[in-house]
Design a protein around this motif. Structure first.
Motif, PDB file in Angstrom:
ATOM      1  N   ILE A 182     -40.412  -6.065  -5.212  1.00  0.00           N
ATOM      2  CA  ILE A 182     -39.303  -5.185  -5.621  1.00  0.00           C
ATOM      3  C   ILE A 182     -39.044  -4.271  -4.429  1.00  0.00           C
ATOM      4  O   ILE A 182     -39.899  -3.454  -4.064  1.00  0.00           O
ATOM      5  CB  ILE A 182     -39.667  -4.353  -6.866  1.00  0.00           C
ATOM      6  CG1 ILE A 182     -39.946  -5.283  -8.052  1.00  0.00           C
ATOM      7  CG2 ILE A 182     -38.545  -3.361  -7.180  1.00  0.00           C
ATOM      8  CD1 ILE A 182     -40.307  -4.551  -9.342  1.00  0.00           C
ATOM      9  N   TYR A 183     -37.887  -4.448  -3.814  1.00  0.00           N
ATOM     10  CA  TYR A 183     -37.569  -3.673  -2.605  1.00  0.00           C
ATOM     11  C   TYR A 183     -37.020  -2.296  -2.982  1.00  0.00           C
ATOM     12  O   TYR A 183     -35.817  -2.126  -3.117  1.00  0.00           O
ATOM     13  CB  TYR A 183     -36.531  -4.401  -1.757  1.00  0.00           C
ATOM     14  CG  TYR A 183     -36.988  -5.708  -1.152  1.00  0.00           C
ATOM     15  CD1 TYR A 183     -38.306  -5.906  -0.757  1.00  0.00           C
ATOM     16  CD2 TYR A 183     -36.076  -6.743  -0.959  1.00  0.00           C
ATOM     17  CE1 TYR A 183     -38.704  -7.109  -0.182  1.00  0.00           C
ATOM     18  CE2 TYR A 183     -36.473  -7.944  -0.384  1.00  0.00           C
ATOM     19  CZ  TYR A 183     -37.788  -8.117  -0.001  1.00  0.00           C
ATOM     20  OH  TYR A 183     -38.166  -9.315   0.575  1.00  0.00           O
ATOM     21  N   GLY A 184     -37.914  -1.349  -3.141  1.00  0.00           N
ATOM     22  CA  GLY A 184     -37.476   0.031  -3.375  1.00  0.00           C
ATOM     23  C   GLY A 184     -37.518   0.401  -4.838  1.00  0.00           C
ATOM     24  O   GLY A 184     -36.901  -0.276  -5.676  1.00  0.00           O
ATOM     25  N   THR A 185     -38.267   1.471  -5.147  1.00  0.00           N
ATOM     26  CA  THR A 185     -38.341   1.960  -6.530  1.00  0.00           C
ATOM     27  C   THR A 185     -37.906   3.422  -6.592  1.00  0.00           C
ATOM     28  O   THR A 185     -38.115   4.101  -7.601  1.00  0.00           O
ATOM     29  CB  THR A 185     -39.784   1.820  -7.073  1.00  0.00           C
ATOM     30  OG1 THR A 185     -40.665   2.465  -6.152  1.00  0.00           O
ATOM     31  CG2 THR A 185     -40.182   0.370  -7.221  1.00  0.00           C
ATOM     32  N   ASP A 186     -37.314   3.898  -5.482  1.00  0.00           N
ATOM     33  CA  ASP A 186     -36.913   5.313  -5.403  1.00  0.00           C
ATOM     34  C   ASP A 186     -35.400   5.465  -5.247  1.00  0.00           C
ATOM     35  O   ASP A 186     -34.911   6.457  -4.720  1.00  0.00           O
ATOM     36  CB  ASP A 186     -37.635   5.986  -4.228  1.00  0.00           C
ATOM     37  CG  ASP A 186     -37.338   5.313  -2.892  1.00  0.00           C
ATOM     38  OD1 ASP A 186     -36.772   4.180  -2.898  1.00  0.00           O
ATOM     39  OD2 ASP A 186     -37.647   5.897  -1.839  1.00  0.00           O
ATOM     40  N   TYR A 187     -34.654   4.459  -5.705  1.00  0.00           N
ATOM     41  CA  TYR A 187     -33.190   4.581  -5.670  1.00  0.00           C
ATOM     42  C   TYR A 187     -32.721   5.557  -6.750  1.00  0.00           C
ATOM     43  O   TYR A 187     -33.397   5.702  -7.782  1.00  0.00           O
ATOM     44  CB  TYR A 187     -32.535   3.215  -5.908  1.00  0.00           C
ATOM     45  CG  TYR A 187     -32.551   2.305  -4.700  1.00  0.00           C
ATOM     46  CD1 TYR A 187     -31.671   2.508  -3.646  1.00  0.00           C
ATOM     47  CD2 TYR A 187     -33.451   1.241  -4.612  1.00  0.00           C
ATOM     48  CE1 TYR A 187     -31.678   1.665  -2.536  1.00  0.00           C
ATOM     49  CE2 TYR A 187     -33.461   0.406  -3.505  1.00  0.00           C
ATOM     50  CZ  TYR A 187     -32.567   0.628  -2.469  1.00  0.00           C
ATOM     51  OH  TYR A 187     -32.577  -0.191  -1.376  1.00  0.00           O
ATOM     52  N   PRO A 188     -31.583   6.207  -6.547  1.00  0.00           N
ATOM     53  CA  PRO A 188     -31.068   7.122  -7.576  1.00  0.00           C
ATOM     54  C   PRO A 188     -30.413   6.365  -8.738  1.00  0.00           C
ATOM     55  O   PRO A 188     -29.218   6.505  -9.011  1.00  0.00           O
ATOM     56  CB  PRO A 188     -30.042   7.961  -6.803  1.00  0.00           C
ATOM     57  CG  PRO A 188     -29.597   7.072  -5.688  1.00  0.00           C
ATOM     58  CD  PRO A 188     -30.761   6.183  -5.332  1.00  0.00           C
ATOM     59  N   THR A 189     -31.203   5.515  -9.383  1.00  0.00           N
ATOM     60  CA  THR A 189     -30.723   4.732 -10.532  1.00  0.00           C
ATOM     61  C   THR A 189     -31.683   4.998 -11.697  1.00  0.00           C
ATOM     62  O   THR A 189     -32.758   5.555 -11.485  1.00  0.00           O
ATOM     63  CB  THR A 189     -30.730   3.224 -10.210  1.00  0.00           C
ATOM     64  OG1 THR A 189     -32.070   2.842  -9.871  1.00  0.00           O
ATOM     65  CG2 THR A 189     -29.825   2.880  -9.039  1.00  0.00           C
ATOM     66  N   ALA A 190     -31.321   4.549 -12.892  1.00  0.00           N
ATOM     67  CA  ALA A 190     -32.120   4.903 -14.078  1.00  0.00           C
ATOM     68  C   ALA A 190     -33.583   4.482 -13.935  1.00  0.00           C
ATOM     69  O   ALA A 190     -34.485   5.233 -14.288  1.00  0.00           O
ATOM     70  CB  ALA A 190     -31.496   4.270 -15.319  1.00  0.00           C
ATOM     71  N   ASP A 191     -33.844   3.274 -13.416  1.00  0.00           N
ATOM     72  CA  ASP A 191     -35.255   2.854 -13.300  1.00  0.00           C
ATOM     73  C   ASP A 191     -35.754   2.863 -11.854  1.00  0.00           C
ATOM     74  O   ASP A 191     -36.837   2.344 -11.565  1.00  0.00           O
ATOM     75  CB  ASP A 191     -35.475   1.489 -13.967  1.00  0.00           C
ATOM     76  CG  ASP A 191     -34.774   0.342 -13.245  1.00  0.00           C
ATOM     77  OD1 ASP A 191     -34.371   0.501 -12.074  1.00  0.00           O
ATOM     78  OD2 ASP A 191     -34.637  -0.742 -13.850  1.00  0.00           O
ATOM     79  N   GLY A 192     -34.939   3.389 -10.938  1.00  0.00           N
ATOM     80  CA  GLY A 192     -35.373   3.528  -9.540  1.00  0.00           C
ATOM     81  C   GLY A 192     -35.150   2.296  -8.676  1.00  0.00           C
ATOM     82  O   GLY A 192     -35.394   2.324  -7.463  1.00  0.00           O
ATOM     83  N   THR A 193     -34.680   1.185  -9.295  1.00  0.00           N
ATOM     84  CA  THR A 193     -34.455  -0.020  -8.467  1.00  0.00           C
ATOM     85  C   THR A 193     -32.944  -0.261  -8.294  1.00  0.00           C
ATOM     86  O   THR A 193     -32.121   0.252  -9.067  1.00  0.00           O
ATOM     87  CB  THR A 193     -35.139  -1.267  -9.079  1.00  0.00           C
ATOM     88  OG1 THR A 193     -34.543  -1.583 -10.344  1.00  0.00           O
ATOM     89  CG2 THR A 193     -36.635  -1.031  -9.262  1.00  0.00           C
ATOM     90  N   ALA A 194     -32.602  -1.061  -7.287  1.00  0.00           N
ATOM     91  CA  ALA A 194     -31.188  -1.223  -6.894  1.00  0.00           C
ATOM     92  C   ALA A 194     -30.405  -2.042  -7.930  1.00  0.00           C
ATOM     93  O   ALA A 194     -30.959  -2.933  -8.581  1.00  0.00           O
ATOM     94  CB  ALA A 194     -31.113  -1.892  -5.531  1.00  0.00           C
ATOM     95  N   ILE A 195     -29.141  -1.719  -8.033  1.00  0.00           N
ATOM     96  CA  ILE A 195     -28.272  -2.350  -9.035  1.00  0.00           C
ATOM     97  C   ILE A 195     -27.232  -3.239  -8.349  1.00  0.00           C
ATOM     98  O   ILE A 195     -26.596  -2.827  -7.372  1.00  0.00           O
ATOM     99  CB  ILE A 195     -27.592  -1.260  -9.887  1.00  0.00           C
ATOM    100  CG1 ILE A 195     -28.665  -0.584 -10.769  1.00  0.00           C
ATOM    101  CG2 ILE A 195     -26.449  -1.827 -10.723  1.00  0.00           C
ATOM    102  CD1 ILE A 195     -28.148   0.559 -11.607  1.00  0.00           C
ATOM    103  N   ARG A 196     -27.079  -4.459  -8.893  1.00  0.00           N
ATOM    104  CA  ARG A 196     -26.086  -5.405  -8.378  1.00  0.00           C
ATOM    105  C   ARG A 196     -25.287  -6.003  -9.531  1.00  0.00           C
ATOM    106  O   ARG A 196     -25.738  -6.033 -10.675  1.00  0.00           O
ATOM    107  CB  ARG A 196     -26.776  -6.555  -7.617  1.00  0.00           C
ATOM    108  CG  ARG A 196     -27.520  -6.126  -6.359  1.00  0.00           C
ATOM    109  CD  ARG A 196     -26.542  -5.754  -5.243  1.00  0.00           C
ATOM    110  NE  ARG A 196     -27.202  -5.359  -4.015  1.00  0.00           N
ATOM    111  CZ  ARG A 196     -27.608  -4.110  -3.754  1.00  0.00           C
ATOM    112  NH1 ARG A 196     -27.439  -3.152  -4.648  1.00  0.00           N
ATOM    113  NH2 ARG A 196     -28.171  -3.822  -2.602  1.00  0.00           N
ATOM    114  N   ASP A 197     -24.133  -6.550  -9.171  1.00  0.00           N
ATOM    115  CA  ASP A 197     -23.236  -7.195 -10.130  1.00  0.00           C
ATOM    116  C   ASP A 197     -23.415  -8.708  -9.957  1.00  0.00           C
ATOM    117  O   ASP A 197     -22.889  -9.294  -9.000  1.00  0.00           O
ATOM    118  CB  ASP A 197     -21.800  -6.747  -9.794  1.00  0.00           C
ATOM    119  CG  ASP A 197     -20.774  -7.242 -10.775  1.00  0.00           C
ATOM    120  OD1 ASP A 197     -21.028  -8.244 -11.463  1.00  0.00           O
ATOM    121  OD2 ASP A 197     -19.686  -6.629 -10.824  1.00  0.00           O
TER     122      ASP A 197
END
Ligand code: UFG
Length: 327
Positions: free
Chosen positions: A208-223
């Motif tokens: 999992i590349y990164g768990t400190d993103y400013p998202t609800a669970d800290g991981t990156a969001i894609r479409d």
């Protein structure tokens, strides 16, 4: 006689799904591919002409021999990291190769092209969801070459009457609903196949590349958008151009984003087993959130994603991967 469509990169992942959709709709897909990244076995719905985009004479021969009415242009290298490490390769293959194609098309008088562009042309987005009018400021050579080709298409349209649709894909994933074709990259860098390879124990875990993103669970969001929905959009684009409509550029996505953790959770439920994961640092250059506003595609083509729920994407990708493992 059915109308022929030249499909550059038709032996690749998205190109092969487009060929199947073309054949089903009554067109004759003629694949032009150098097989450097594509697969001969994926060319199943029409002839394969082995050739490189740099070989303009071979392109002209292919266009003339098959009396091609329109071109779908997929052929490109598509690894962001590789493009940063070796931009010369990306400028030569993606940009110079496309210019050679545009000149061949101009020479024979074909006037319709559907082009595989990317959300990578937007770079780090200023807002979400991303509309087509958002600034296009790519942050890597891959995105730069895709944008340069979009611009070339615009000016070739102004000067020579070439009409085009640039389709800006978000995250292509999944496999043919009937299991005939799917994703096979070497090396594989995309999340969905990597998660499923970990489920099948073909790799020890998924990172999992990164768990400190400013998202609800800290991981990156894609479409994530199903490859069959992308193929369908190419058909709509072709029909739009055949109806004499003006050049356009459209996002292809669902308008919904999913985090890396969500993808792993859905994969665990589809596969019925726990998937080992390892939390690591962010991958350089990955934006936190990339989600399309797909409303222009709905307005102009009446297109919307139909099979792009994560469940279907992952189930079809899993079925394909299991089939590949068995072979
Ligand atoms: N990711 C992981 N672990 C992995 C692989 C990916 O956590 O092992 C994460 C990434 O950080 C990213 C998400 O999963 O947040 C999706 O990554 P992919 O590599 O599957 O896809 P990208 O979003 O990086 O790339 C896609 C297209 C590119 C296009 C890019 C635009 O595949 O062609 O979007 O940013 F350029």
């Amino acid at each position: 006689m059915s109308q022929s469509v030249l499909v550059t990169g038709g032996a690749g992942y998205i190109g092969s799904h487009a060929c199947k959709a073309l054949a089903r709709a009554g067109y004759q897909p003629v694949v032009f591919d150098n097989l450097s990244r594509g697969h001969r076995e994926a060319v199943r719905w029409g002839p394969l002409i082995e050739g490189d985009l740099a070989d303009r004479n071979r392109l002209v021969m292919a266009l003339e021999t098959h009396q091609v009415a329109a071109v779908m242009h997929f052929a490109a290298y598509a690894y962001v990291g590789e493009s940063v490490a070796d931009p010369a390769m990306y400028y030569r293959n993606n940009l110079a190769g496309s210019l050679s194609l545009l000149e061949a098309v101009r020479e024979v008088g074909v006037d319709k092209m559907v082009f595989s562009s990317s959300c990578a042309t937007y770079g780090i987005p200023v807002g979400s969801p991303i509309r087509e009018s958002a600034p296009q400021l790519p942050v890597n050579p891959y995105g730069e070459t895709k944008l340069a080709i979009e611009r070339a298409l615009h000016w070739f349209g102004q000067a020579y009457g070439l009409r085009s649709v640039s389709l800006r894909y978000f995250n292509a994933a999944g496999a043919d609903l009937e299991g005939e074709i799917g994703e096979f990259h070497e090396p594989e860098t995309h999340l969905v196949p990597l998660v499923l390879q970990a489920a099948l124990k073909r790799r020890p875990h998924v990172d999992i590349y990164g768990t400190d993103y400013p998202t609800a669970d800290g991981t990156a969001i894609r479409d994530y958008i199903h490859v069959g929905d992308l193929a369908e959009a190419h058909l709509r684009a072709l029909e739009y151009l055949c109806a004499g409509r003006e050049s356009t550029a459209l996002n292809l996505g669902t308008g919904r984003g999913h985090s890396v953790r969500e993808v792993i959770a859905v994969a665990e439920s589809v596969c019925g087993r726990a998937i080992p994961r390892r939390e690591t640092a962010r991958r350089a250059g990955d934006p936190a959130v990339l989600v399309a506003d797909p409303s222009r595609a709905a307005e102009q083509f009446g297109w919307r994603a139909r099979n792009s729920d994560l469940q279907t994407i992952i189930a079809t990708a899993f079925a394909w991967l299991q089939r590949c493992v068995k072979q």
